[in-house]
Design an enzyme around this catalytic site. Sequence first.
Site, PDB file in Angstrom:
ATOM      1  N   SER A 228       0.785  -1.084  -0.139  1.00 62.09           N
ATOM      2  CA  SER A 228       0.178   0.097   0.349  1.00 62.09           C
ATOM      3  C   SER A 228       0.887   1.330   0.245  1.00 62.09           C
ATOM      4  CB  SER A 228      -0.960  -0.033   1.698  1.00 62.09           C
ATOM      5  OG  SER A 228      -0.267  -0.146   2.384  1.00 62.09           O
ATOM      6  N   HIS A 347      21.543 -38.714  43.283  1.00 63.21           N
ATOM      7  CA  HIS A 347      22.185 -38.480  44.568  1.00 63.21           C
ATOM      8  C   HIS A 347      21.691 -37.571  45.753  1.00 63.21           C
ATOM      9  CE1 HIS A 347      25.519 -38.572  47.264  1.00 63.21           C
ATOM     10  NE2 HIS A 347      25.489 -37.416  47.061  1.00 63.21           N
ATOM     11  N   ASN A 348      21.094 -37.316  46.757  1.00 60.94           N
ATOM     12  CA  ASN A 348      20.610 -37.181  47.419  1.00 60.94           C
ATOM     13  C   ASN A 348      19.635 -36.783  47.160  1.00 60.94           C
ATOM     14  OD1 ASN A 348      23.435 -37.075  49.445  1.00 60.94           O
ATOM     15  ND2 ASN A 348      23.839 -34.924  48.812  1.00 60.94           N
ATOM     16  N   GLU A 377      17.600 -41.931  46.866  1.00 57.59           N
ATOM     17  CA  GLU A 377      18.487 -42.237  47.895  1.00 57.59           C
ATOM     18  C   GLU A 377      17.776 -41.337  48.815  1.00 57.59           C
ATOM     19  OE1 GLU A 377      23.278 -41.958  49.343  1.00 57.59           O
ATOM     20  OE2 GLU A 377      22.222 -39.625  48.529  1.00 57.59           O
ATOM     21  N   ASP A 379      18.463 -40.279  52.449  1.00 59.41           N
ATOM     22  CA  ASP A 379      19.531 -40.507  53.894  1.00 59.41           C
ATOM     23  C   ASP A 379      18.324 -40.634  55.568  1.00 59.41           C
ATOM     24  OD1 ASP A 379      21.439 -40.587  52.576  1.00 59.41           O
ATOM     25  OD2 ASP A 379      22.527 -38.203  52.662  1.00 59.41           O
ATOM     26  N   HIS A 392      20.456 -33.876  54.829  1.00 58.94           N
ATOM     27  CA  HIS A 392      21.965 -34.323  54.549  1.00 58.94           C
ATOM     28  C   HIS A 392      23.131 -34.600  56.361  1.00 58.94           C
ATOM     29  CE1 HIS A 392      26.059 -33.746  53.071  1.00 58.94           C
ATOM     30  NE2 HIS A 392      25.629 -35.270  52.271  1.00 58.94           N
ATOM     31  N   GLU A 426      20.638 -44.961  53.225  1.00 57.91           N
ATOM     32  CA  GLU A 426      22.017 -44.509  54.303  1.00 57.91           C
ATOM     33  C   GLU A 426      21.306 -44.673  55.509  1.00 57.91           C
ATOM     34  OE1 GLU A 426      24.761 -40.850  54.856  1.00 57.91           O
ATOM     35  OE2 GLU A 426      24.509 -42.167  52.572  1.00 57.91           O
ATOM     36  N   ASP A 687      32.327 -15.205  23.387  1.00 54.95           N
ATOM     37  CA  ASP A 687      33.386 -14.016  23.236  1.00 54.95           C
ATOM     38  C   ASP A 687      33.851 -14.146  23.612  1.00 54.95           C
ATOM     39  OD1 ASP A 687      34.076 -11.815  24.755  1.00 54.95           O
ATOM     40  OD2 ASP A 687      32.137 -11.916  26.230  1.00 54.95           O
TER      41      ASP A 687
END
Length: 736
Positions: A228, A347-348, A377, A379, A392, A426, A687
């Site tokens: 247009s 883990h954990n 896991e 604990d 933990h 554990e 970078d």
Amino acid sequence: MLCGRWRSRHRRREEPPVPAQVAVPLALPSPPAPQDGGNKRPGLRALKKMGLTEDEDVRAMLRGSRLCKIRSRTWQKERLYRLQEDGLSVWFQRRIPRAPSQHIFFVQHIEAVREGHQSEGLRRFGGAFEPSRCLTIAFKGRRKNLDLAAPTAEEAQRWVRGLAKLRARLDAMSQRDTHTWIHFYLHRADSNQDSKMSFKEIKNLLRMVNVDMNDMYAYSLFKECDRSNNEWLEGPEIEEFLQRLLKRPELEEIFHRYSGEDRVLSTPELLEFLEDQGEDGATLAHAQQLIHTYELNETAKQHELMTLDGFMMYLLSPEGGCPEPAHTCVFQDMNQPLAHYFISSSHNTYLTDSQIGGPSSTEAYVRAFAQGCRCVELDCWEGPGGEPVIYHGHTLTSKILFRDVIQAVRDHAFTLSPYPVILSLENHCGLEQQAAMARHLHTILGDMLVTQLLDSQNPEELPSPEVMGLMPLCRPLAVYCWASRLRTPAPCPQPRPQPCQVSSLSERKAKKLIREAGNSFIRHNACQLTRVYPLGLRMNSANYNPQEMWNSGCQLVALNFQTPGYEMDLNAGRFLINGQCGYVLKPACLRQRDTTFDPECPGPPRTTFTIQVLTAQQLPKLNAEKPNSIVDPLVRIEIHGVPADCACKETNCVPNNGFNPRWGQTLQFQLRAPELVLVRFVVEDYDATSPNDFVGQFTLPLSSLKQGYRHIHLLSKDGASLSPATLFVHICIQRS
């Protein structure tokens, strides 16, 4: 401790009632509601393409709802939530001192939507609200859950159903429709929302989609579409501009190479392309099926022809992607002993952050199971009131009840995979609270718990995932997993192996065994389970490279699932295949008790892996707060396998173009043990003065990588989709 699926006759125990609480919602001003004539606005075109503009649930979400956000017993505040017209994001408003702030979250970042009190937050703090009014939006990555309560059960259901429909449509598009993505940015670039685009707004759009186009070239493209001649683009002019912007010359060249002068692919021509792609078993019938699935032009479809648009749709679909489609389902033999599989392990698991002071949460178990984890896991420590807790030990991490974790196992362990779950306990509890642990295991898990040897069990072999996942099953690995100390394995297999003995080793001890025992350690792992875990010195819950452990046949290579990085990328790639069920069959050289395989001496090269990096599409901006920053992308191909195969090569960087950068560079690798190789495709922002910034990645086993022209669909650091960001490559695998 091993768990499997419960019997269908098992019933859940009723939860005790939660005391009612009083919530005082805050009233917020409502932003202007969407106006009529919505399909004329750029934003609603995305919903129209998704076929959801007339859906009642979606329309209700567009109008918005006042939902109560629940964080604690005292922090329960009303917020206005409303679906944006792009169909990809939800806008919400919150009160901060002196001024309201506005935020959005993206539908594609949602991992799950749960109804009722099905989150830790709502179970603890949602007692004032009926479960039928509550929902939880769980996000991918580290973002916290959004626990919400609606004014009515029907309004809660509208959001549950609406989000499910939006997520399903996004998945169904499988990143093929980049128009949906670009219309989102178009809507944002239209500063006064008048559905017209000035050249200034077009320039803003280009920066938003990560391209720094020369002003003269951008203006010439703008003027070509301005039919247009009024210095505005609107309606069809905007669509023409977007089509020019989204052109894929490299795909057009491939298409014309096979289609010839008539510019359409006949069924035999499409079959020729498929055969050159290395598609096993390609037939005319398969080519016809692809035309009927991906061709958009009905006339072409009726004549069994494929146009360029249909060809592009096919190449951007999962069928045209790089993973072998058959491997997205369980395709491996699941009747071998458990020791013959790599098993996805955490883990954990209870931690959502660092192991020094991070919070513990049952949600971490839910997220691990959602990623296909099969070994978690716990604990366990002495807690108040005779109730054991999980945290933990000797740190500042928060504590959660043992029984709450077992309930999360019951409710979520088998939503993604039917195969057995190992609970790695554990135990630091005295006899009294050990008895409480046993009581919770039996009363909560019931028939899910494996408490006796299965019938017809070979005493010299562990049961298979199939057997454990399909007799009315599931009972703890006090039967099948006895903790045992592992010293240096004997130089040859024991005459009577003890398959039920499981050794748990730190990464340092495992590396020592790999160096000193070599092949003997691999033979040991051919018939017994070995669990490896990160050193306790990793205070920030960092991970080790799991590939070295897999090379030696270790099955339970446990990682901190809450910590993103290349290590978790490798884990996700390893278990991406076989239906993401959490069990992947080890290569034959790691399953034989008398194997001679040694990852340190794998023999001469057996496979040549060649990849041509062609282009990338719609890479994400790294810093949304700096709209003028543009990515300078480069691509790195990493090979993870035995030490002799490990390598990485990269392309040059393309300056100032994250929208459609081009490379056309070829990288080649010689591989000695291809059956163990993981290929990691990485895109970084170059970078010159500091480390490159991560843009996206995708990882999968070489054995599941298809050859030919393929799109690599990129993932974020947290494993979320970066749709529609892709790499376009050509892959060639030559085996000697």
